[in-house]
Design an enzyme around this catalytic site. Structure first.
Site, PDB file in Angstrom:
ATOM      1  N   ALA A  15     -22.459  23.017   6.702  1.00  0.00           N
ATOM      2  CA  ALA A  15     -23.440  21.874   6.903  1.00  0.00           C
ATOM      3  C   ALA A  15     -23.851  21.763   8.253  1.00  0.00           C
ATOM      4  CB  ALA A  15     -23.103  20.637   6.062  1.00  0.00           C
ATOM      5  N   GLY A  18     -20.543  21.506  10.710  1.00  0.00           N
ATOM      6  CA  GLY A  18     -19.669  22.760  10.788  1.00  0.00           C
ATOM      7  C   GLY A  18     -20.435  23.783  11.471  1.00  0.00           C
ATOM      8  N   ASN A  37     -18.509  29.104   3.522  1.00  0.00           N
ATOM      9  CA  ASN A  37     -18.938  27.922   3.112  1.00  0.00           C
ATOM     10  C   ASN A  37     -18.867  28.095   1.566  1.00  0.00           C
ATOM     11  OD1 ASN A  37     -20.520  25.102   3.486  1.00  0.00           O
ATOM     12  ND2 ASN A  37     -21.696  25.927   2.285  1.00  0.00           N
ATOM     13  N   VAL A  78     -15.959  19.507   6.191  1.00  0.00           N
ATOM     14  CA  VAL A  78     -16.642  19.430   4.936  1.00  0.00           C
ATOM     15  C   VAL A  78     -16.789  17.809   4.633  1.00  0.00           C
ATOM     16  CG1 VAL A  78     -15.864  21.577   3.853  1.00  0.00           C
ATOM     17  CG2 VAL A  78     -14.646  19.340   3.460  1.00  0.00           C
ATOM     18  N   SER A 132     -16.451  13.302  17.574  1.00  0.00           N
ATOM     19  CA  SER A 132     -17.562  12.243  18.137  1.00  0.00           C
ATOM     20  C   SER A 132     -18.960  12.878  18.674  1.00  0.00           C
ATOM     21  CB  SER A 132     -17.269  11.081  18.713  1.00  0.00           C
ATOM     22  OG  SER A 132     -18.189  10.393  19.059  1.00  0.00           O
ATOM     23  N   GLY A 134     -22.085  13.198  17.099  1.00  0.00           N
ATOM     24  CA  GLY A 134     -22.836  13.827  15.767  1.00  0.00           C
ATOM     25  C   GLY A 134     -23.209  14.864  15.956  1.00  0.00           C
ATOM     26  N   LYS A 186     -10.424   7.638  16.785  1.00  0.00           N
ATOM     27  CA  LYS A 186     -12.043   7.988  16.399  1.00  0.00           C
ATOM     28  C   LYS A 186     -12.599   6.837  15.535  1.00  0.00           C
ATOM     29  CE  LYS A 186     -15.950   9.736  15.651  1.00  0.00           C
ATOM     30  NZ  LYS A 186     -16.337  10.063  14.148  1.00  0.00           N
ATOM     31  N   GLU A 193     -18.442   1.292  18.932  1.00  0.00           N
ATOM     32  CA  GLU A 193     -19.742   1.650  18.871  1.00  0.00           C
ATOM     33  C   GLU A 193     -20.741   0.674  18.183  1.00  0.00           C
ATOM     34  OE1 GLU A 193     -20.372   5.640  17.591  1.00  0.00           O
ATOM     35  OE2 GLU A 193     -21.982   4.958  16.328  1.00  0.00           O
ATOM     36  N   TYR A 194     -20.149   0.073  17.042  1.00  0.00           N
ATOM     37  CA  TYR A 194     -20.916  -0.857  16.096  1.00  0.00           C
ATOM     38  C   TYR A 194     -21.127  -2.044  16.954  1.00  0.00           C
ATOM     39  CZ  TYR A 194     -20.469   0.879  11.300  1.00  0.00           C
ATOM     40  OH  TYR A 194     -20.508   1.559  10.182  1.00  0.00           O
TER      41      TYR A 194
END
Ligand code: NBP
Length: 483
Positions: A15, A18, A37, A78, A132, A134, A186, A193-194
Site C-alpha cells: 500500500a 510499503g 503483496n 501491512v 515516522s 508518513g 515511535k 507530536e499531538y
C-alpha cells in the site's frame, strides 16, 4: 517473473507506505528490492509504474522468499495487528535461523515484544522498527527507530541508514534498544507530536481571538517564528495552511474545515503507557483530550446553548504575539520534557539501554516533529545524560525563566477571555508544581490516612505514621508503608 535469489532486501505490503519505502530502498546504491503483496494487482501496479526501480516482483510468498539472498531480510509494511501476524507466520514458515523479519508498521510495542519472544526459539530475528514521516518520509527519507537485537542491527543498520532522512550530515536512524524499544519510542514521538500540534493550535486561537488577526496575518507571524527558536516543520506547515484560501468559497481554508480533530490511536497509547509507568505527561494527555472534546458536537452544542454571554475578550497589549511565542516555546519544552521522561521510564521498565541524545538527533529529520529545537535537547542530554528533567538543562532553564512572565500573562489572558488553552495551562501548572516549595499533596496524604489508614511520612523524622482519626487522634508509628 524473476525469482533468483538476487534481492538483498524485500518488502511485504505494497500500500502507500510499503510502495514508497520499496522505491526509496531501490533508489539507493547497492540495493535490489524484492516486493510482494497479498493482492497481486498492487505488486503489478508498483512494478509497472516504476521500471527504474528494478524490483524483483513475487506473486506468492514462496517466490518472495526464494528471491531473497541470505541472510534473508524482509520488511513488513501491512496493516498493524492481525495482518502483521499473518505475514510473520507466512515468512517464519519459510525463513531459516539468522534471517530477519522487520515490522515497519505502527505496531503496539507490547505486541513487538511478544512477537520477538515468539520468534526467538526459531533463530529468526524479529525486529520492530518505528518509521515516522508518513508517505513522503517513506519515499524520500523517514526518521527510523529500530528495536531488536544488536546482531540483527549489524545487517539491518546499514540498509536503514541508506534510506533514512539526513539531518546535519547524519542519518536519522539509531539502534534505539532491544525488542519493542523502537516502537515504544515511535509511540512517544507521536504523543509529542499531538502536544506540539495542540500548542500550535492554541497559539493560533489566541492570535486570532485576542490578537484580532486574520489567518493570512497569522500565517505571517508563524512564518516569522519559523526563522527563530520555534523553527520546525509543524510551524512551517501551519503558516502554509493558514495562507490557504478555499477555492469554492474564497474563505480562509481554516474557516471551512469542520473543527473536530481525529486521531489514530498512538497518542492514546502514549498516555495509557505513561499512566502505567506513573509518568505525568499532561501536555500530551491534554492534546489527546482536546481532540476528543472537539469531536463531541452534542456536548459542545448543549453547553454553547446554555451560555448566555461569553467573557469579554481581553485587549491585546503591544507585544502580544511575542508573549504567545514565549508561552508556546515554554509549553513545548514541558511537552518534550514529559515525553523524554516517559522514554526514560519505559527504558528502565523494559530494560532498554536508550541514548536520549541519539533519539533527539534522529528526530531532527524525516519525521513530523523535526526541528532545530531537537539539537538543543541532544546537547542537553549529551552534556549530562542524568538530568532529572529537561527543564533543568541550562539552555531550557534559561529559556523558560525568560519566557515565564509572558507565559503567565498568556494563560491569564486566555482564561479571562474564554479561550481554551489546555496545553498552555497544563504545561504552566506542571512547571509550577515542580517549582513549588510545598504541594497540597500533604493534605491529600492526610485525607488518605483519614478515610483509608493509608499512612503518611513526616517532614521532620523517618518512619511511617498513622493518626487515629476515629479515636483520640493521637499519632502512632506503623510498620511498613503504604503511602
Ligand atoms: P495499510 O495500513 O492501509 O494496510 C494495507 C496493506 O496491508 C495492504 O498491503 C494489504 O494487502 C495489507 N494486508 C492487510 Br490490510 N491484511 C493483510 C493480511 N492478512 N495479510 C497480508 N497483507 C495484509 O497500509 P499503509 O497505509 O501503507 O501502512 C502500512 C503500515 O505503515 C501500517 O502499519 C501503518 O500503521 C503504518 N503507517 C505508518 C505511517 C507513518 O507515518 N509511519 C503512515 C501511515 C501508515 P492487500 O493489498 O492485499 O489488501
Amino acid at each position: 517473473m524473476n525469482t533468483s535469489a538476487a534481492a538483498n532486501i524485500g518488502v511485504v505490503g505494497l500500500a502507500v507506505m510499503g510502495s514508497n519505502l520499496a522505491r526509496n530502498l531501490a533508489s539507493r546504491e547497492g540495493n535490489t528490492v524484492a516486493v510482494y503483496n497479498r493482492t497481486h494487482a498492487r505488486t503489478e501496479e508498483l512494478v509497472n509504474g516504476h521500471p527504474e526501480a528494478g524490483f524483483v516482483a513475487a506473486a506468492s510468498v514462496d517466490e518472495f522468499v526464494a528471491s531473497l539472498a541470505r541472510p534473508r531480510t524482509a520488511i513488513i509494511m501491512v496493516q498493524a495487528g492481525a495482518g502483521t501476524d499473518a505475514v510473520i507466520d507466512q515468512l517464519a514458515e519459510r525463513f531459516e535461523p539468522g534471517d530477519i523479519i522487520v515490522d515497519g508498521g505502527n505496531a503496539n510495542f507490547q505486541d513487538t515484544i511478544a512477537r520477538e519472544q515468539r520468534m526467538a526459539p526459531t533463530g529468526i530475528h524479529f525486529v520492530g522498527v518505528g518509521i515516522s514521516g508518513g508517505e513522503e518520509g517513506a519515499l524520500n527519507g523517514p526518521s527510523i527507530m529500530p528495536g531488536g537485537s544488536e546482531d540483527s542491527y549489524r545487517t539491518l543498520g546499514p540498509i536503514l541508514a541508506s534510506i533514512a532522512a539526513v539531518a546535519e550530515g547524519e542519518p536519522c536512524v539509531t539502534h534505539v534498544g532491544t525488542d519493542g524499544a523502537g516502537h515504544f519510542v515511535k509511540m512517544i514521538h507521536n504523543g509529542i507530536e499531538y502536544a506540539d500540534m495542540q500548542l500550535i493550535g492554541e497559539a493560533y486561537d489566541l492570535l486570532r481571538t485576542v490578537g484580532g488577526l486574520r489567518p493570512q496575518a497569522i500565517a505571517d507571524v508563524f512564518a516569522a517564528w519559523n526563522k527563530g527558536p520555534l523553527e520546525s516543520y509543524l510551524i512551517e506547515i501551519t503558516a502554509e495552511i493558514l495562507r490557504q484560501v478555499d477555492a469554492a468559497t474564497g474563505e480562509p481554508f481554516v474557516d471551512v474545515v469542520l473543527d473536530q480533530a481525529g486521531s489514530k490511536g498512538t497518542g492514546v497509547w502514549t498516555v495509557q503507557n505513561a499512566l502505567d509507568l506513573g509518568i505525568p505527561v499532561g501536555g500530551i494527555a491534554e492534546a489527546v483530550f482536546a481532540r476528543a472534546v472537539s469531536s463531541k458536537p452534542a456536548q459542545r452544542a448543549a453547553v454553547r446553548g446554555l451560555v448566555t454571554s461569553r467573557p469579554e475578550v481581553q485587549k491585546a497589549e503591544p507585544g502580544f504575539a511575542d508573549d504567545v511565542a514565549k508561552a508556546l516555546y515554554a509549553s513545548k519544552v514541558v511537552a518534550y520534557a514529559q515525553g523524554f521522561d516517559a522514554i526514560i521510564a519505559g527504558a528502565e521498565k523494559y530494560g532498554w539501554n536508550i541514548h536520549k541524545d541519539a533519539i533527539a538527533k534522529i528526530w531532527r529529520g524525516g519525521c513530523i516533529i523535526r526541528a532545530g529545537f531537537l539539537n538543543r535537547i541532544a546537547e542537553a542530554y549529551t552534556e549530562n545524560p542524568d538530568i532529572a528533567t529537561l527543564l533543568e538543562a541550562p539552555y531550557f532553564a534559561q529559556a523558560v525563566t525568560e519566557g515565564e512572565a509572558a507565559w503567565r500573562r498568556i494563560v491569564a489572558t486566555a482564561a479571562l477571555s474564554g479561550v481554551p488553552v489546555p496545553g498552555f495551562s497544563s504545561a504552566l501548572s506542571y512547571y509550577d508544581s515542580l517549582a513549588a516549595e510545598r504541594l497540597p499533596a500533604a493534605l491529600i496524604q492526610g485525607q488518605r490516612d483519614f478515610f483509608g489508614a493509608h499512612t503518611y511520612r513526616r517532614t521532620d523524622k523517618e518512619g511511617t505514621f498513622h493518626t487515629l482519626w476515629s479515636g483520640d487522634r493521637t499519632e502512632i508509628e506503623t510498620e511498613g508503608s503504604s503511602h
